[in-house]
Scaffold this motif. Structure first.
Motif, PDB file in Angstrom:
ATOM      1  N   ASP A  13       0.785  -1.154  -0.061  1.00 57.11           N
ATOM      2  CA  ASP A  13       0.098   0.131   0.026  1.00 57.11           C
ATOM      3  C   ASP A  13       0.936   1.336   0.021  1.00 57.11           C
ATOM      4  N   PHE A  14       2.153   1.064   0.236  1.00 54.01           N
ATOM      5  CA  PHE A  14       3.129   2.239   0.336  1.00 54.01           C
ATOM      6  C   PHE A  14       3.152   2.724  -1.040  1.00 54.01           C
ATOM      7  N   PRO A  15       3.599   4.203  -1.308  1.00 46.20           N
ATOM      8  CA  PRO A  15       4.043   4.421  -2.573  1.00 46.20           C
ATOM      9  C   PRO A  15       5.051   3.715  -3.236  1.00 46.20           C
ATOM     10  N   GLN A  19       8.635   1.828  -1.232  1.00 43.70           N
ATOM     11  CA  GLN A  19       8.852   0.694  -1.310  1.00 43.70           C
ATOM     12  C   GLN A  19      10.394   0.180  -1.824  1.00 43.70           C
ATOM     13  N   VAL A  20      10.814   1.160  -2.894  1.00 45.80           N
ATOM     14  CA  VAL A  20      12.150   0.901  -3.542  1.00 45.80           C
ATOM     15  C   VAL A  20      13.160   1.392  -2.612  1.00 45.80           C
ATOM     16  N   SER A  21      13.067   2.404  -1.754  1.00 47.92           N
ATOM     17  CA  SER A  21      13.894   2.948  -0.764  1.00 47.92           C
ATOM     18  C   SER A  21      13.984   1.895   0.247  1.00 47.92           C
ATOM     19  N   ILE A  22      12.827   1.244   1.105  1.00 54.52           N
ATOM     20  CA  ILE A  22      13.106   0.168   1.866  1.00 54.52           C
ATOM     21  C   ILE A  22      13.784  -0.870   1.166  1.00 54.52           C
ATOM     22  N   LEU A  23      13.500  -1.470  -0.071  1.00 55.70           N
ATOM     23  CA  LEU A  23      14.173  -2.710  -0.355  1.00 55.70           C
ATOM     24  C   LEU A  23      15.454  -2.669  -0.899  1.00 55.70           C
TER      25      LEU A  23
END
Length: 435
Positions: A13-15, A19-23
């Motif tokens: 549900d996150f933008p 998501q890319v920053s976390i992954l």
């Protein structure tokens, strides 16, 4: 209000940017596992180059320019990540296996490449702690995404620009595990009657080929072709610009709290020339110090400088005998005296020079002392004919600033060691005379 408290938020549900920053904190194996959990995450992990760019930027962005690496259209960020991950192990110091030049290499990141420099003591006439860096190897990716490696045999080029590649040698770097690689000239020949031969094969493969050619029946069918092939092989070998060289990684090149003497060091020898030393701890608790490169003429090239079977130090306070032993010795260091001091004290007066050196070394406060009682073949000047060369006693004086000095009872000197590298960078670098 109660309904809002019971609502849950999924990761999807996150933008996408979040998501890319976390992954980007994950590695390739974790990314592959996450991609199997759902179609949406699988699409995000496999098709979005933004993720692999973020992974590259987070891991190596502070050391190199990721955007310059990926300016070639054929290079994807995923391919770039795996290439940089494989090359990252090259960073640091490598020593040549055997004798010869270069004896020490230092790999570091460039804007869109990784390069290796020859590292050697400065050949300046004035005895200093200067370290010379000259270009040796350059590795990058071509427009098609292939690995390209060039070598500067003379170390005279200050950069590796495309217009200068005619003066360089194309080579292959063959990895043999994580701590060993081979640099071989890349020469490929082909034709109707030629057999394509590349220099990137491993030594065992070439050895088996040579054994086969040696024992092949010269009268068997096709023997004329085999002889032509061997003749061309000899011609190819004679046309080499670079002979294969093996290099071994220096894994522990810096001291640690548990091993304070470990690593690469530099010090002034008895002939007032600068030399590199490698101190290593063995599995039984001993300490060995060896030269890196060609040792002075009066020293053995195979034996260590010193070796001891334990790493137990004497703590302060020290006995009067130990204090007198250290205070009465001359420290071998470059004379960096001011003009006023030189006018007051002429260099010909050894006693005054010794006093000046002792004044300069006032910051080298001895923190601990270690006894050297080596059983190796130490070839120390003046020992021959006076005492057993296999039993040389000495001392290691560890200073409060983290450095140390060592000396033997057979002479009256202390070789004070200095760091070659600090925070990943070589200190006291000077311009090469070739440049």
């Amino acid at each position: 209000m109660a309904n809002n408290e019971n609502e849950t938020c999924s990761f999807t549900d996150f933008p996408e940017d979040i998501q890319v920053s976390i992954l980007s904190f994950l590695g390739p194996s974790e990314i592959a596992t996450l991609a199997c959990t759902s179609k949406k995450l699988g699409s995000l992990c496999s098709t979005v180059s933004k993720l692999w760019f973020s992974m590259c930027e987070r891991r190596w962005g502070s050391n190199t320019r990721i955007t310059q690496w990926a300016q070639k259209p054929a290079i994807s960020f995923k391919q770039l990540y795996h290439t940089l991950h494989r090359w990252e192990n090259l960073l640091g110091f490598w020593r040549r296996s055997g004798t010869g030049i270069p004896s020490l290499l230092f790999f570091e990141w460039g804007p869109s490449f990784i390069s290796a420099s020859r590292v050697s003591p400065s050949d300046s006439d004035s005895n200093t702690y200067g370290v010379t860096k000259t270009p040796f190897l350059w590795m990058s990716l071509s427009e098609e995404g292939h690995v390209v490696t060039f070598l500067d045999p003379d170390g005279r080029r200050s950069d590796f620009k495309p217009e200068n590649r005619s003066e360089l040698v194309a080579v292959d770097v063959s990895f043999m595990g994580k701590t060993h690689f081979v640099v071989e000239e890349k020469r490929v020949r082909g034709g109707d009657d030629d057999v394509v031969v590349a220099e990137s094969g491993s030594p065992p493969e070439r050895l088996m080929a040579e054994i086969y050619q040696h024992f092949a029946n010269p009268r068997s069918p096709g023997s004329d072709r085999s002889r032509r092939q061997r003749r061309r092989e000899k011609e190819r070998l004679y046309g080499r610009k670079w002979e294969p060289q093996h290099f071994v990684k220096i894994v522990n090149c810096s001291p640690t709290p548990a091993r304070p003497l470990q690593g690469l060091w530099k010090g002034i020898c008895g002939d007032m020339s600068l030399a590199f030393y490698l101190v290593a701890y063995d599995d039984i608790g001993g300490i060995a110090c060896r030269w890196i490169g060609d040792p002075p003429d009066h020293f053995s090239g195979q034996a260590p400088v010193f070796w001891t079977s334990n790493a137990t130090f004497l703590e302060s306070p020290f006995s009067p005998e130990e204090e007198s032993l250290y205070d009465s010795r001359v420290h071998l260091q470059p004379l960096q005296l001011g003009n006023e001091v030189l006018e007051q004290f002429p260099l010909s007066d050894c006693e005054l020079v010794n006093q000046i050196q002792q004044f300069q070394l006032s910051g080298n406060v001895v923190n601990r002392i270690h006894h050297i009682s080596s059983s190796y073949d130490l070839v120390v000047p003046g020992l021959a004919g006076t005492m057993n060369r296999r039993s040389a006693e000495g001392r290691i004086w560890q200073y409060r600033n983290g450095t140390f000095g060592f000396g033997f009872l057979s002479d009256n000197f202390v070789i004070d060691m200095k760091h070659i590298v600090h925070n990943g960078c070589i200190v006291d670098t000077v311009n090469s005379s070739a440049n």
